[in-house]
Design an enzyme around this catalytic site. Sequence first.
Site, mmCIF file in Angstrom:
data_model
loop_
_atom_site.group_PDB
_atom_site.id
_atom_site.type_symbol
_atom_site.label_atom_id
_atom_site.label_comp_id
_atom_site.label_asym_id
_atom_site.label_seq_id
_atom_site.Cartn_x
_atom_site.Cartn_y
_atom_site.Cartn_z
ATOM 1 N N ASP A 13 -0.129 -6.569 1.683
ATOM 2 C CA ASP A 13 -0.076 -7.597 0.644
ATOM 3 C C ASP A 13 1.017 -7.327 -0.376
ATOM 4 O O ASP A 13 1.286 -6.186 -0.749
ATOM 5 C CB ASP A 13 -1.426 -7.685 -0.072
ATOM 6 N N GLU A 36 -9.478 -18.876 4.036
ATOM 7 C CA GLU A 36 -9.496 -17.430 4.225
ATOM 8 C C GLU A 36 -9.876 -16.777 2.900
ATOM 9 O O GLU A 36 -9.220 -17.009 1.881
ATOM 10 C CB GLU A 36 -8.131 -16.915 4.680
#
Length: 255
Positions: free
Chosen positions: A60, A49
């Site tokens: 995140d 990824e």
Amino acid sequence: MNLLEEKIRAANAAGRPALIPFLTAGFPDRATFWPTLMELDENGADIIEIGVPFSDPVADGPVVEEASRRALSDGVNLRGILAELAQRKGLVKAGLVLMGYLNPFLQYGYEKLAQDAARGGVHGFIVPDLPHEESGPLHRALKKEGIALIPLVGPNTSAERMALYAEEGEGYVYVVSVMGITGERGDVAPQVADTMRRARSVFSLPLALGFGLREPGQLRELPPDARPDAAVFGSALLNHLEEGHSAEEFMARWK
């Protein structure tokens, strides 16, 4: 069957979970990003990824957020990532997934995004902030090019919502281990087994577990019927690289 699903099924047939490292584009820096990606590929990554840097990465944690900030300050952007992927098409054995936030993809234009991603050998997209109700245009553009739009599910995803994702999902299902942001965690959260079982009852696609994986032992904490088909690791890898260690050393832990 999408190539991403094929990669995971092949790993499972060999008696192991598929390995899916996450690497922010441009990390550790522009000069070493591509050699690091190739090192992951050469040392057992089934799927990689690639994180598209964004200025407001709401899902995140601090490690990935800092990697994104540094990449942006170094001039890394979506257009450049796709161009460099096209130059290297065919060199990477692993399946390739772009993981990023909606705004850069929307600004790029879905049709052109899908076409350029296909030219770069991309097999899937993950878009954490794209609601299912608004996913149709991107899904259709990607589908034309044979690219999967990978669904995300978590502890708060209802059975009804999972069923909607199951109708259109391809490649694999990204199962979020906990609600909240990415980052290393010491233990697998208690609700993970329940989430995995619920997802397994709905999806025929492989299940990839992410958000917080640090070491292989965490997977063994789960009951056998709740273990994932693939393991995604991001913050742990980025921390490892930031400390000056190699991708090869990191991948050796998971073999």
